[in-house]
Write a protein that holds these residues in place. Structure first.
Motif, PDB file in Angstrom:
ATOM      1  N   LYS A   4      23.106 -44.480  16.563  1.00 48.11           N
ATOM      2  CA  LYS A   4      23.302 -45.927  16.480  1.00 48.11           C
ATOM      3  C   LYS A   4      22.608 -46.618  17.647  1.00 48.11           C
ATOM      4  O   LYS A   4      22.294 -46.009  18.671  1.00 48.11           O
ATOM      5  N   ASP A   5      22.394 -47.942  17.491  1.00 49.12           N
ATOM      6  CA  ASP A   5      22.018 -48.776  18.630  1.00 49.12           C
ATOM      7  C   ASP A   5      22.973 -49.950  18.785  1.00 49.12           C
ATOM      8  O   ASP A   5      22.918 -50.676  19.772  1.00 49.12           O
ATOM      9  N   THR A   6      23.852 -50.169  17.792  1.00 43.63           N
ATOM     10  CA  THR A   6      24.833 -51.248  17.823  1.00 43.63           C
ATOM     11  C   THR A   6      26.153 -50.698  17.316  1.00 43.63           C
ATOM     12  O   THR A   6      26.179 -50.000  16.295  1.00 43.63           O
ATOM     13  N   VAL A   7      27.255 -51.011  18.018  1.00 44.65           N
ATOM     14  CA  VAL A   7      28.566 -50.521  17.610  1.00 44.65           C
ATOM     15  C   VAL A   7      29.541 -51.692  17.589  1.00 44.65           C
ATOM     16  O   VAL A   7      29.546 -52.535  18.486  1.00 44.65           O
ATOM     17  N   LEU A   8      30.373 -51.735  16.544  1.00 43.54           N
ATOM     18  CA  LEU A   8      31.379 -52.774  16.401  1.00 43.54           C
ATOM     19  C   LEU A   8      32.647 -52.362  17.143  1.00 43.54           C
ATOM     20  O   LEU A   8      33.222 -51.310  16.858  1.00 43.54           O
ATOM     21  N   LEU A   9      33.098 -53.222  18.079  1.00 40.23           N
ATOM     22  CA  LEU A   9      34.342 -52.992  18.805  1.00 40.23           C
ATOM     23  C   LEU A   9      35.399 -53.966  18.290  1.00 40.23           C
ATOM     24  O   LEU A   9      35.360 -55.158  18.618  1.00 40.23           O
ATOM     25  N   PRO A  10      36.349 -53.505  17.467  1.00 42.31           N
ATOM     26  CA  PRO A  10      37.430 -54.399  17.052  1.00 42.31           C
ATOM     27  C   PRO A  10      38.244 -54.864  18.259  1.00 42.31           C
ATOM     28  O   PRO A  10      38.271 -54.211  19.311  1.00 42.31           O
ATOM     29  N   ALA A  11      38.902 -55.999  18.122  1.00 41.29           N
ATOM     30  CA  ALA A  11      39.740 -56.516  19.206  1.00 41.29           C
ATOM     31  C   ALA A  11      40.781 -55.470  19.593  1.00 41.29           C
ATOM     32  O   ALA A  11      41.379 -54.817  18.742  1.00 41.29           O
ATOM     33  N   GLY A  12      40.978 -55.297  20.895  1.00 42.68           N
ATOM     34  CA  GLY A  12      41.976 -54.370  21.395  1.00 42.68           C
ATOM     35  C   GLY A  12      41.605 -52.912  21.325  1.00 42.68           C
ATOM     36  O   GLY A  12      42.419 -52.050  21.689  1.00 42.68           O
ATOM     37  N   SER A  13      40.399 -52.585  20.884  1.00 43.45           N
ATOM     38  CA  SER A  13      40.032 -51.183  20.676  1.00 43.45           C
ATOM     39  C   SER A  13      39.371 -50.587  21.912  1.00 43.45           C
ATOM     40  O   SER A  13      38.898 -51.293  22.807  1.00 43.45           O
ATOM     41  N   ALA A  14      39.338 -49.257  21.944  1.00 41.16           N
ATOM     42  CA  ALA A  14      38.615 -48.503  22.966  1.00 41.16           C
ATOM     43  C   ALA A  14      37.716 -47.512  22.243  1.00 41.16           C
ATOM     44  O   ALA A  14      38.203 -46.626  21.531  1.00 41.16           O
ATOM     45  N   GLY A  70      42.664 -47.620  27.582  1.00 39.53           N
ATOM     46  CA  GLY A  70      42.832 -47.202  26.201  1.00 39.53           C
ATOM     47  C   GLY A  70      42.968 -48.403  25.287  1.00 39.53           C
ATOM     48  O   GLY A  70      42.802 -49.554  25.692  1.00 39.53           O
ATOM     49  N   PRO A  71      43.277 -48.142  24.013  1.00 40.15           N
ATOM     50  CA  PRO A  71      43.444 -49.245  23.069  1.00 40.15           C
ATOM     51  C   PRO A  71      44.645 -50.107  23.424  1.00 40.15           C
ATOM     52  O   PRO A  71      45.573 -49.670  24.108  1.00 40.15           O
ATOM     53  N   SER A  72      44.635 -51.338  22.942  1.00 34.38           N
ATOM     54  CA  SER A  72      45.704 -52.282  23.234  1.00 34.38           C
ATOM     55  C   SER A  72      47.011 -51.836  22.591  1.00 34.38           C
ATOM     56  O   SER A  72      47.092 -51.678  21.375  1.00 34.38           O
ATOM     57  N   ARG A  73      48.051 -51.626  23.405  1.00 30.33           N
ATOM     58  CA  ARG A  73      49.362 -51.318  22.858  1.00 30.33           C
ATOM     59  C   ARG A  73      49.921 -52.537  22.130  1.00 30.33           C
ATOM     60  O   ARG A  73      50.696 -52.410  21.183  1.00 30.33           O
ATOM     61  N   ASP A  74      49.536 -53.700  22.577  1.00 23.79           N
ATOM     62  CA  ASP A  74      50.021 -54.939  21.975  1.00 23.79           C
ATOM     63  C   ASP A  74      49.579 -55.072  20.520  1.00 23.79           C
ATOM     64  O   ASP A  74      50.261 -55.696  19.715  1.00 23.79           O
ATOM     65  N   LEU A  75      48.433 -54.495  20.164  1.00 23.81           N
ATOM     66  CA  LEU A  75      47.879 -54.659  18.825  1.00 23.81           C
ATOM     67  C   LEU A  75      48.030 -53.411  17.968  1.00 23.81           C
ATOM     68  O   LEU A  75      48.030 -53.503  16.736  1.00 23.81           O
ATOM     69  N   TYR A  76      48.156 -52.245  18.594  1.00 28.73           N
ATOM     70  CA  TYR A  76      48.151 -50.998  17.839  1.00 28.73           C
ATOM     71  C   TYR A  76      49.403 -50.159  18.076  1.00 28.73           C
ATOM     72  O   TYR A  76      49.388 -48.951  17.843  1.00 28.73           O
ATOM     73  N   CYS A  77      50.497 -50.772  18.545  1.00 25.47           N
ATOM     74  CA  CYS A  77      51.731 -50.035  18.794  1.00 25.47           C
ATOM     75  C   CYS A  77      52.926 -50.894  18.387  1.00 25.47           C
ATOM     76  O   CYS A  77      52.948 -52.099  18.645  1.00 25.47           O
ATOM     77  N   ILE A  78      53.903 -50.264  17.726  1.00 26.71           N
ATOM     78  CA  ILE A  78      55.130 -50.935  17.309  1.00 26.71           C
ATOM     79  C   ILE A  78      56.300 -50.251  18.006  1.00 26.71           C
ATOM     80  O   ILE A  78      56.471 -49.031  17.912  1.00 26.71           O
ATOM     81  N   GLU A  79      57.108 -51.033  18.708  1.00 24.12           N
ATOM     82  CA  GLU A  79      58.308 -50.491  19.331  1.00 24.12           C
ATOM     83  C   GLU A  79      59.418 -50.406  18.284  1.00 24.12           C
ATOM     84  O   GLU A  79      59.672 -51.375  17.557  1.00 24.12           O
ATOM     85  N   LEU A  80      60.066 -49.257  18.194  1.00 30.79           N
ATOM     86  CA  LEU A  80      61.175 -49.071  17.272  1.00 30.79           C
ATOM     87  C   LEU A  80      62.491 -49.375  17.985  1.00 30.79           C
ATOM     88  O   LEU A  80      62.768 -48.820  19.060  1.00 30.79           O
ATOM     89  N   VAL A  81      63.275 -50.262  17.386  1.00 28.97           N
ATOM     90  CA  VAL A  81      64.535 -50.706  17.978  1.00 28.97           C
ATOM     91  C   VAL A  81      65.683 -50.008  17.247  1.00 28.97           C
ATOM     92  O   VAL A  81      65.727 -50.019  16.008  1.00 28.97           O
ATOM     93  N   VAL A 133      36.008 -50.966  26.257  1.00 30.80           N
ATOM     94  CA  VAL A 133      37.390 -51.384  26.019  1.00 30.80           C
ATOM     95  C   VAL A 133      37.405 -52.885  25.767  1.00 30.80           C
ATOM     96  O   VAL A 133      37.058 -53.681  26.649  1.00 30.80           O
ATOM     97  N   ASN A 134      37.801 -53.270  24.568  1.00 30.22           N
ATOM     98  CA  ASN A 134      37.829 -54.680  24.181  1.00 30.22           C
ATOM     99  C   ASN A 134      39.223 -55.226  24.472  1.00 30.22           C
ATOM    100  O   ASN A 134      40.161 -55.011  23.712  1.00 30.22           O
ATOM    101  N   GLU A 135      39.358 -55.931  25.566  1.00 30.36           N
ATOM    102  CA  GLU A 135      40.664 -56.351  26.065  1.00 30.36           C
ATOM    103  C   GLU A 135      41.366 -57.295  25.090  1.00 30.36           C
ATOM    104  O   GLU A 135      40.827 -58.330  24.710  1.00 30.36           O
ATOM    105  N   ARG A 136      42.579 -56.940  24.705  1.00 30.81           N
ATOM    106  CA  ARG A 136      43.369 -57.787  23.808  1.00 30.81           C
ATOM    107  C   ARG A 136      44.026 -58.944  24.560  1.00 30.81           C
ATOM    108  O   ARG A 136      44.097 -60.064  24.062  1.00 30.81           O
ATOM    109  N   GLN A 137      44.513 -58.691  25.777  1.00 24.89           N
ATOM    110  CA  GLN A 137      45.252 -59.705  26.517  1.00 24.89           C
ATOM    111  C   GLN A 137      44.279 -60.634  27.239  1.00 24.89           C
ATOM    112  O   GLN A 137      44.138 -60.619  28.445  1.00 24.89           O
ATOM    113  N   SER A 138      43.599 -61.452  26.457  1.00 22.78           N
ATOM    114  CA  SER A 138      42.688 -62.443  27.013  1.00 22.78           C
ATOM    115  C   SER A 138      42.897 -63.743  26.254  1.00 22.78           C
ATOM    116  O   SER A 138      43.650 -63.801  25.283  1.00 22.78           O
ATOM    117  N   PHE A 139      42.223 -64.796  26.695  1.00 25.69           N
ATOM    118  CA  PHE A 139      42.421 -66.112  26.100  1.00 25.69           C
ATOM    119  C   PHE A 139      42.164 -66.095  24.603  1.00 25.69           C
ATOM    120  O   PHE A 139      42.886 -66.716  23.830  1.00 25.69           O
TER     121      PHE A 139
END
Length: 742
Positions: free
Chosen positions: A698-708, A38-49, A662-668
């Motif tokens: 379409k024949d081309t699709v844009l995958l933002p970082a961390g997206s699925a 799925g999408p990157s939790r690191d980029l699209y999720c906020i933990e509430l404290v 799936v555009n992996e967020r946790q990469s270099f």
């Protein structure tokens, strides 16, 4: 007691700092499963404290995709727009904290201005008002009334957006930025990993490598220009690519190349033949003259116009001193004419010739370009548009005129010379080659004269190596009507048009205000040294609107959002596949080896933040010095572990395949990828789990970082085809695979 904005900011940040530590073994609200596609939790999720007084509470905020015609939702000024979904548990009854009746959620910048009321929340899940801030905090407060306009009660939950990780380096990191690699550092360079080297299918090394002709002057490395207002650490300024520089030359010719002509419209009927040549041309920008490439002596190449269903012949000759081909982007043509070396044909050698036989089953706006070292040949001018006209009289709603615009950028040194390309391998392999001079139809200044009230149909094609544009006409109303392979199910109002490399969009714009209306690219850049976002606005051209009124007046038809019943009915025939399980998946990531010491260290800082779309190159030296020998961009099949050209997918004509990208967020270095599929067409079904409500082929699709992103591919065209990233430097760094349709 009522809290000031400053007190609220201090309270929110202080409570975050005082939050109890969580062990690695504990599951946190934004942790993803290790096998998640799925999408990157690191980029699209906020933990509430929770605040100390409500320790039993917990929650998260999903930064959801806002449905629209594009796979990323942004405002006209480049701010990302998120649809926040709050999932909360353990909140006590508000009255237990005092005289409170409800809980209200807020979003605010770290300085608490502006502050946006999102809506009421409680235990459970609710989707609230849009967030359109850069760095922001999320707060939940207990309130006496749901109608308060700013927080007045105690804050019970708070969190920080992923973008708040973008912070200035501290003094130790500045010291690191001045460091020089030691022998021990060199010995500890990144280890080679299995599969680091993948042979290029599109003009494999060494045939695709441009080399200067014998006895011709060689290019020299200087330095790439910096964006205005951006600075680098000292060690970054010392970086140079570890490949030889290359610029085209024409010294084997007895006469210098002629000045390139503007493109010409070529109307072809079924059965006609077009003679097409790739050769040197001369180009002049801002008083400096360059040797570049062109088709038929034009820049861009000829604008080819045919009717849907036509068949033509293109007799192609290569008059360059490097091998090349012509790829007919987006056209569902016969496989042997797709223009991919070592897959559908041999590369056309200098003075060689190849006959392409093309058929056009789909109306739309397409383009053609090389499929050998696109990072060099395409950037030097080998591209052109191809318009396929529908026989339907109502294919588009009325417009007063059409404008067909190819958008590009080119990288020019501060002293006026072209920044050389990599000889043995591509440079700019991490982030792609961003240019600093914008071109529209090959020119740095584009103008259009219209009358007041004119509706103009714009056909936009992004032919840049890397840059994703965020286009708008400030003060003019816009609606998107079509994309790569035809019309949308229905027209849709837009603030701006987000278009990645190789994508096309058809947009209707009505110019109601007299005077000057610019075509602008408005984005937000990242200043990593000072940890800030900054606005970057470039004018690509100007529309001059006369006072005289347009005739005929298309005001009424423009004001309506028409549904294309023909397209909608065709797409509806695939509806039974919309909820099917995923058939194939790809994880997009990268590996690196032997990168410079400073690059490895700075990219691994805790403060490193990668935005969903990297709009501009704000780390130019670090990026420039990364080559295709050091960076391997990866398409991995998680079901088999195979990567790039080792992936062996087989389908049959008539198959309909649900594919998850799936555009992996946790990469270099996480970055967006425009993924292009040859020979077939597809529908975008969902972005980060949110269904796409207005579909288009379409024949081309844009995958933002961390997206699925889920797409539905119609396998209608037999042959051996490519799937690849259309950032030219990523393709040259191996980001491709082949698949077969039997």
């Amino acid at each position: 007691m009522r809290l000031t904005h400053r007190a609220l900011a201090a309270a929110a940040l202080g409570a975050l700092a005082a939050a109890p530590a969580t062990s690695a073994a504990q599951q946190r609200p934004c942790d993803a499963r290790p096998d998640s596609l799925g999408p990157s939790r690191d980029l699209y999720c906020i933990e509430l404290v929770p605040a100390p007084a409500v320790r039993g509470a917990s929650g998260r905020v999903e930064l959801g995709h806002q449905p629209g015609p594009f796979t990323i939702s942004v405002a006209r000024d480049g701010r990302f727009l998120y649809s926040p979904t709050f999932t909360v548990a353990g909140l006590p009854v508000p009255s237990s904290l005092g005289g409170y009746t409800t809980y209200v959620a807020w979003a605010a910048t770290p300085t608490m201005y502006p502050l946006v009321r999102l809506g009421e929340v409680g235990n459970g899940t609710r989707t609230l008002a849009t967030i359109g801030l850069e760095k922001f905090l999320v707060l939940v407060s207990a309130e006496r009334s749901a109608n308060v306009t700013e927080p007045q009660g105690p804050i019970v939950l708070r969190g920080q957006s992923p973008s708040t990780r973008l912070q200035p380096p501290d003094i130790l990191q500045f010291t690191l930025g001045a460091a020089v690699e030691t022998p021990a550092d060199s010995a500890a360079r990144d280890q080679h990993q299995p599969g680091d080297s993948v042979a290029h299918a599109h003009g494999a090394r060494p045939d695709s490598t441009p080399r200067p002709t014998r006895d011709a002057p060689r290019a020299e490395w200087t330095h790439v220009p910096m964006p205005a207002g951006i600075q680098m650490l000292p060690a970054e300024r010392a970086l140079v690519p570890e490949v030889s520089p290359y610029l085209p030359n024409s010294f084997t010719r007895s006469t210098p190349p002629r000045q390139a002509r503007p493109r010409e419209l070529v109307r072809l009927s079924s059965g006609d033949t077009l003679r097409l040549e790739a050769a040197w041309v001369s180009r002049t920008f801002k008083g400096n003259t360059y040797v570049m490439y062109g088709f038929n002596g034009q820049y861009p190449g000829p604008l080819i116009q045919v009717s849907q269903g036509a068949r033509i012949v293109v007799d192609f000759t290569n008059r360059l001193d490097v091998p090349t081909t012509v790829h007919w982007h987006g056209i569902r043509l016969d496989n042997r004419f797709d223009g991919v070396p070592n897959m559908t044909q041999e590369a056309v050698q200098p003075l060689g010739r190849f006959i392409y036989e093309l058929r056009f089953p789909d109306a739309g706006i397409y383009w053609y370009h090389p499929h050998v070292r696109e990072d060099t040949q395409q950037d030097l001018g080998l591209y052109g548009n191809l318009m396929v006209r529908s026989p339907r009289a109502d294919y588009f709603t009325p417009a007063n005129r059409e404008e067909i615009l190819m958008l590009d950028d080119i990288l020019i040194e501060d002293d006026g010379g072209l920044v050389p390309f990599g000889g043995e391998s591509t440079t700019h392999a991490l982030m792609g080659r961003f240019g600093n001079v914008f071109l529209v139809n090959g020119e740095p200044s584009w103008t259009l004269q219209v009358k007041r009230g004119e509706v103009v149909r714009f056909f936009f094609t992004n032919v840049s190596n890397t840059r994703t544009f965020n286009l708008s006409f400030p003060g003019a109303r816009m609606k998107v009507v079509a994309s790569d392979v035809g019309s949308y199910e229905r027209e849709e109002w837009v603030e701006s048009v987000v278009i990645s490399p190789a994508e096309r969009y058809v947009v209707h714009v009505r110019f109601d205000s007299t005077g000057r209306t610019p075509l602008v690219n408005h984005v937000l850049g990242l200043d990593h040294l000072f940890g800030r976002f900054f606005a970057d606005v470039d004018t690509l051209g100007v529309v001059r609107v006369a006072a005289s009124a347009a005739a005929p007046d298309h005001r009424a038809s423009f004001a309506r959002l028409r549904q294309d019943t023909v397209v909608a009915a065709e797409i509806a025939s695939y509806a039974r596949h919309f909820d099917r399980p995923v058939d194939k998946a790809l994880v997009l990531t990268l590996r690196t080896r032997d990168l410079p010491f400073i690059t490895r260290q700075l990219m691994q800082l805790d403060s490193a933040y990668f935005t969903p779309i990297e709009w501009m190159g704000t780390m130019p030296m670090m990026n420039w010095a990364s080559t295709g020998e050091q960076v391997t961009w990866v398409l991995r099949d998680p079901a088999t572990g195979r990567e790039n050209m080792d992936v062996e997918w087989r389908f049959r004509v008539g198959d309909v395949v649900r594919m998850r990208l799936v555009n992996e967020r946790q990469s270099f270095h996480a970055m967006q990828h425009p993924i292009h599929i040859h020979g077939q067409r597809f529908l975008v079904l969902s972005v980060n789990g949110v269904p796409q409500e207005n579909r288009v082929w379409k024949d081309t699709v844009l995958l933002p970082a961390g997206s699925a992103v889920d797409i539905l591919v119609e396998m209608s065209n037999p042959g051996r085809w490519m799937l690849h990233c259309h950032i030219a430097e990523h393709l040259s760094a191996d980001m491709m695979l082949g698949f077969t349709v039997d």
